[in-house]
Design a protein around this motif. Sequence first.
Motif, PDB file in Angstrom:
ATOM      1  N   UNK A 105      -6.578 -20.939   6.566  1.00 46.02           N
ATOM      2  CA  UNK A 105      -6.801 -19.863   5.609  1.00 46.02           C
ATOM      3  C   UNK A 105      -6.224 -20.292   4.266  1.00 46.02           C
ATOM      4  N   UNK A 106      -7.028 -20.190   3.218  1.00 42.96           N
ATOM      5  CA  UNK A 106      -6.616 -20.627   1.894  1.00 42.96           C
ATOM      6  C   UNK A 106      -6.358 -19.410   1.012  1.00 42.96           C
ATOM      7  N   UNK A 107      -5.090 -19.094   0.857  1.00 41.00           N
ATOM      8  CA  UNK A 107      -4.652 -17.981   0.033  1.00 41.00           C
ATOM      9  C   UNK A 107      -4.610 -18.418  -1.426  1.00 41.00           C
ATOM     10  N   UNK A 108      -5.132 -17.610  -2.317  1.00 39.81           N
ATOM     11  CA  UNK A 108      -5.080 -17.931  -3.738  1.00 39.81           C
ATOM     12  C   UNK A 108      -3.650 -17.915  -4.254  1.00 39.81           C
ATOM     13  N   UNK A 119      -2.715 -21.800 -14.054  1.00 41.58           N
ATOM     14  CA  UNK A 119      -2.295 -22.845 -13.115  1.00 41.58           C
ATOM     15  C   UNK A 119      -2.827 -22.565 -11.717  1.00 41.58           C
ATOM     16  N   UNK A 120      -2.735 -21.307 -11.317  1.00 43.38           N
ATOM     17  CA  UNK A 120      -3.232 -20.919  -9.999  1.00 43.38           C
ATOM     18  C   UNK A 120      -4.736 -21.163  -9.918  1.00 43.38           C
ATOM     19  N   UNK A 121      -5.461 -20.763 -10.950  1.00 44.63           N
ATOM     20  CA  UNK A 121      -6.913 -20.954 -10.967  1.00 44.63           C
ATOM     21  C   UNK A 121      -7.280 -22.433 -10.912  1.00 44.63           C
ATOM     22  N   UNK A 126      -9.588 -26.720  -7.304  1.00 45.08           N
ATOM     23  CA  UNK A 126      -9.562 -27.970  -6.543  1.00 45.08           C
ATOM     24  C   UNK A 126      -9.747 -27.712  -5.054  1.00 45.08           C
ATOM     25  N   UNK A 127      -9.146 -26.633  -4.565  1.00 43.84           N
ATOM     26  CA  UNK A 127      -9.306 -26.263  -3.157  1.00 43.84           C
ATOM     27  C   UNK A 127     -10.768 -25.972  -2.850  1.00 43.84           C
ATOM     28  N   UNK A 128     -11.411 -25.195  -3.707  1.00 51.96           N
ATOM     29  CA  UNK A 128     -12.809 -24.829  -3.486  1.00 51.96           C
ATOM     30  C   UNK A 128     -13.701 -26.063  -3.536  1.00 51.96           C
ATOM     31  N   UNK A 177     -16.647 -24.144 -13.812  1.00 48.82           N
ATOM     32  CA  UNK A 177     -15.672 -24.375 -12.750  1.00 48.82           C
ATOM     33  C   UNK A 177     -15.970 -23.468 -11.560  1.00 48.82           C
ATOM     34  N   UNK A 178     -15.322 -23.762 -10.433  1.00 44.31           N
ATOM     35  CA  UNK A 178     -15.500 -22.957  -9.236  1.00 44.31           C
ATOM     36  C   UNK A 178     -14.519 -21.794  -9.166  1.00 44.31           C
ATOM     37  N   UNK A 179     -13.413 -21.876  -9.871  1.00 44.59           N
ATOM     38  CA  UNK A 179     -12.438 -20.780  -9.907  1.00 44.59           C
ATOM     39  C   UNK A 179     -11.908 -20.645 -11.324  1.00 44.59           C
TER      40      UNK A 179
END
Length: 253
Positions: A105-108, A119-121, A126-128, A177-179
């Motif tokens: 599970x990938x929590x934002x 920074x979080x985005x 990169x995760x996405x 971008x993806x996020x």
Amino acid sequence: MQEYISKVKIKDGISILKVHGSTPGVELAKREIYKIIDERTALFLSGGSTPKHLYQILTKERKLKVGAVAMVDERFGLPFHQNSNEKMIRETGFLSYLEEKKIPFYSILRFHPKGVASDIARDYDEVIQGLFKKFQKRVAILGIGADGHVAGIPPRSEKLSPQMRDPAEAGKFKSEKFAAEIDNFPGEFKKRITLTLNALSKMDLLMVLVFGEEKREALKLLFSKGSIAEVPAGFFKTPEISQKTLLITDQKV
């Protein structure tokens, strides 16, 4: 289930399943998920009261098989803060189920919990990218806001690039971008981290759940003639996206 479905039709290219109430609607969504999703699938979750019921059922039945699970969008703050979508999903028991089955599970909000939204985005982007490379099948569970917003993307967002402003230009997301972080979301929680329309365009299925009288206006906006910049939900009507969109609703369309 068929007795609970009053109409199956296509409108603006979108497949629409009309049901009698949110309970049969969630049951129908669950059945579709079991048919489509498997260990080769990355599943992306939204917050809200409607999908909450769906997550509770998936947890209770313990039959879901999926490769990985991630979030569509989240309110900025510390991990699992009081108003986070991730906290709601955890409270359904669904995250415990994923942990038991060793499903990632990938929590934002696990990224830079005391940092800045950009920074979080960046890290979630990169995760996405990694999930999209690893999993060839991708499914997102979504809703539509009363103002026509989708995921964490509000109307008139500055994050919308010019090529997103025309509903006829849905395929031109290549540089997006993806996020991304959003800092002008209406309401109390203005900062969000969200998948972009570019990321949503890469999904194989966009399952849109819209239940309740209060969402009637949202559906009107979806099928209005406004641009995607004005009504992000209009994204679902674009030619490349509509064929991948399944709308389940108890409202007249």
